[in-house]
Design a protein around this motif. Structure first.
Motif, PDB file in Angstrom:
ATOM      1  N   ASP A  32      24.495  34.352  -3.721  1.00  0.00           N
ATOM      2  CA  ASP A  32      23.781  33.854  -4.895  1.00  0.00           C
ATOM      3  C   ASP A  32      24.762  33.156  -5.819  1.00  0.00           C
ATOM      4  OD1 ASP A  32      24.975  36.271  -5.445  1.00  0.00           O
ATOM      5  OD2 ASP A  32      23.147  37.247  -6.089  1.00  0.00           O
ATOM      6  N   VAL A  33      24.270  32.703  -6.927  1.00  0.00           N
ATOM      7  CA  VAL A  33      25.052  31.860  -7.822  1.00  0.00           C
ATOM      8  C   VAL A  33      26.323  32.550  -8.294  1.00  0.00           C
ATOM      9  CG1 VAL A  33      24.972  30.602 -10.004  1.00  0.00           C
ATOM     10  CG2 VAL A  33      22.958  30.676  -8.534  1.00  0.00           C
ATOM     11  N   GLU A  34      26.307  33.846  -8.488  1.00  0.00           N
ATOM     12  CA  GLU A  34      27.487  34.549  -8.974  1.00  0.00           C
ATOM     13  C   GLU A  34      28.638  34.489  -7.978  1.00  0.00           C
ATOM     14  OE1 GLU A  34      24.389  36.233  -8.950  1.00  0.00           O
ATOM     15  OE2 GLU A  34      24.016  35.595 -10.996  1.00  0.00           O
ATOM     16  N   ALA A  35      28.344  34.260  -6.701  1.00  0.00           N
ATOM     17  CA  ALA A  35      29.379  34.240  -5.677  1.00  0.00           C
ATOM     18  C   ALA A  35      30.113  32.904  -5.613  1.00  0.00           C
ATOM     19  CB  ALA A  35      28.761  34.549  -4.313  1.00  0.00           C
ATOM     20  N   LEU A  36      29.673  31.909  -6.366  1.00  0.00           N
ATOM     21  CA  LEU A  36      30.321  30.606  -6.345  1.00  0.00           C
ATOM     22  C   LEU A  36      31.676  30.671  -7.046  1.00  0.00           C
ATOM     23  CD1 LEU A  36      27.333  28.221  -7.172  1.00  0.00           C
ATOM     24  CD2 LEU A  36      28.458  28.548  -4.969  1.00  0.00           C
ATOM     25  N   PRO A  37      32.655  29.936  -6.527  1.00  0.00           N
ATOM     26  CA  PRO A  37      33.971  29.949  -7.175  1.00  0.00           C
ATOM     27  C   PRO A  37      33.918  29.236  -8.526  1.00  0.00           C
ATOM     28  CG  PRO A  37      33.931  28.405  -5.351  1.00  0.00           C
ATOM     29  CD  PRO A  37      32.630  29.138  -5.328  1.00  0.00           C
ATOM     30  N   HIS A  41      39.861  24.360  -7.503  1.00  0.00           N
ATOM     31  CA  HIS A  41      40.278  24.430  -6.101  1.00  0.00           C
ATOM     32  C   HIS A  41      39.147  25.018  -5.242  1.00  0.00           C
ATOM     33  CE1 HIS A  41      42.840  24.789  -2.621  1.00  0.00           C
ATOM     34  NE2 HIS A  41      42.549  26.080  -2.534  1.00  0.00           N
ATOM     35  N   GLY A  42      38.542  26.079  -5.732  1.00  0.00           N
ATOM     36  CA  GLY A  42      37.436  26.701  -4.995  1.00  0.00           C
ATOM     37  C   GLY A  42      36.253  25.759  -4.850  1.00  0.00           C
ATOM     38  N   LEU A  43      35.961  25.001  -5.922  1.00  0.00           N
ATOM     39  CA  LEU A  43      34.857  24.044  -5.853  1.00  0.00           C
ATOM     40  C   LEU A  43      35.162  22.926  -4.864  1.00  0.00           C
ATOM     41  CD1 LEU A  43      33.876  23.833  -9.618  1.00  0.00           C
ATOM     42  CD2 LEU A  43      32.599  24.926  -7.770  1.00  0.00           C
ATOM     43  N   GLN A  45      36.974  23.209  -2.203  1.00  0.00           N
ATOM     44  CA  GLN A  45      36.793  23.788  -0.873  1.00  0.00           C
ATOM     45  C   GLN A  45      35.302  23.846  -0.508  1.00  0.00           C
ATOM     46  OE1 GLN A  45      38.886  27.520  -1.194  1.00  0.00           O
ATOM     47  NE2 GLN A  45      40.704  26.664  -0.194  1.00  0.00           N
ATOM     48  N   GLU A  46      34.475  24.190  -1.481  1.00  0.00           N
ATOM     49  CA  GLU A  46      33.022  24.232  -1.235  1.00  0.00           C
ATOM     50  C   GLU A  46      32.486  22.843  -0.893  1.00  0.00           C
ATOM     51  OE1 GLU A  46      30.552  26.641  -1.254  1.00  0.00           O
ATOM     52  OE2 GLU A  46      32.187  28.093  -1.257  1.00  0.00           O
ATOM     53  N   VAL A  47      32.931  21.828  -1.635  1.00  0.00           N
ATOM     54  CA  VAL A  47      32.494  20.449  -1.370  1.00  0.00           C
ATOM     55  C   VAL A  47      32.954  20.015   0.016  1.00  0.00           C
ATOM     56  CG1 VAL A  47      32.802  18.042  -2.070  1.00  0.00           C
ATOM     57  CG2 VAL A  47      32.313  19.782  -3.785  1.00  0.00           C
ATOM     58  N   ALA A  48      34.189  20.328   0.382  1.00  0.00           N
ATOM     59  CA  ALA A  48      34.701  19.968   1.709  1.00  0.00           C
ATOM     60  C   ALA A  48      33.896  20.650   2.811  1.00  0.00           C
ATOM     61  CB  ALA A  48      36.182  20.339   1.822  1.00  0.00           C
ATOM     62  N   ALA A  49      33.529  21.909   2.579  1.00  0.00           N
ATOM     63  CA  ALA A  49      32.722  22.629   3.576  1.00  0.00           C
ATOM     64  C   ALA A  49      31.336  22.003   3.707  1.00  0.00           C
ATOM     65  CB  ALA A  49      32.608  24.100   3.187  1.00  0.00           C
ATOM     66  N   LEU A  50      30.751  21.614   2.593  1.00  0.00           N
ATOM     67  CA  LEU A  50      29.436  20.970   2.630  1.00  0.00           C
ATOM     68  C   LEU A  50      29.499  19.616   3.332  1.00  0.00           C
ATOM     69  CD1 LEU A  50      28.100  21.854  -0.923  1.00  0.00           C
ATOM     70  CD2 LEU A  50      27.276  22.732   1.268  1.00  0.00           C
ATOM     71  N   LYS A  51      30.564  18.850   3.091  1.00  0.00           N
ATOM     72  CA  LYS A  51      30.723  17.565   3.767  1.00  0.00           C
ATOM     73  C   LYS A  51      30.877  17.763   5.274  1.00  0.00           C
ATOM     74  CE  LYS A  51      32.701  14.729   0.094  1.00  0.00           C
ATOM     75  NZ  LYS A  51      33.905  14.001  -0.368  1.00  0.00           N
ATOM     76  N   ALA A  52      31.638  18.757   5.678  1.00  0.00           N
ATOM     77  CA  ALA A  52      31.825  19.037   7.101  1.00  0.00           C
ATOM     78  C   ALA A  52      30.503  19.436   7.748  1.00  0.00           C
ATOM     79  CB  ALA A  52      32.865  20.137   7.291  1.00  0.00           C
TER      80      ALA A  52
END
Length: 130
Positions: A32-37, A41-43, A45-52
């Motif tokens: 859920d939303v609380e688990a977001l970095p 740097h964490g954001l 990584q999240e964007v890179a994972a979404l792009k992949a």
């Protein structure tokens, strides 16, 4: 004739819906939303994972409409390219004549096809390329 086009488009829509459903069910249900970095740097990584994850999405679309025969007008024949970022996907073509319509599907890999493509199919692939 329009029934064939509707069936083909419905099949494409079902395939896209199945891909979307498969991707959403693979995500963790407890996230859920609380688990977001909270840090940059964490954001990133999240964007890179979404792009992949998005690379395999069939998101490059192009339709070319044309008259396949001289005695039939209205641009009722069409070729539809549905491809991902790497150029993998399918080209669907419907050739409309006076008394019938025929539909063809050809696999595309790395922006090319092993089968011979019509000029309209090649144009659809080229227009779908980012």
């Amino acid at each position: 004739m329009l029934d064939v086009v509707a069936v083909v488009l419905a099949a494409v829509a079902c395939a896209l819906a199945a891909l979307a459903l498969r991707r959403t069910t693979t995500r963790t249900a407890g996230a859920d939303v609380e688990a977001l970095p909270e840090d940059v740097h964490g954001l990133r990584q999240e964007v890179a994972a979404l792009k992949a994850e998005n690379r395999d999405a069939l998101r490059h679309l192009s339709v070319v409409r044309y008259d396949a025969f001289g005695d039939v007008g209205g641009h009722l024949s069409w070729s539809l390219a549905v491809l991902d970022d790497a150029g993998h996907g399918v080209v669907l073509t419907s050739i409309h004549g006076r008394s019938e319509a025929r539909t063809y599907a050809k696999s595309v890999s790395s922006w090319t096809c092993e089968q011979q493509l019509s000029p309209e199919e090649e144009e659809a692939i080229e227009h779908a390329r980012p």
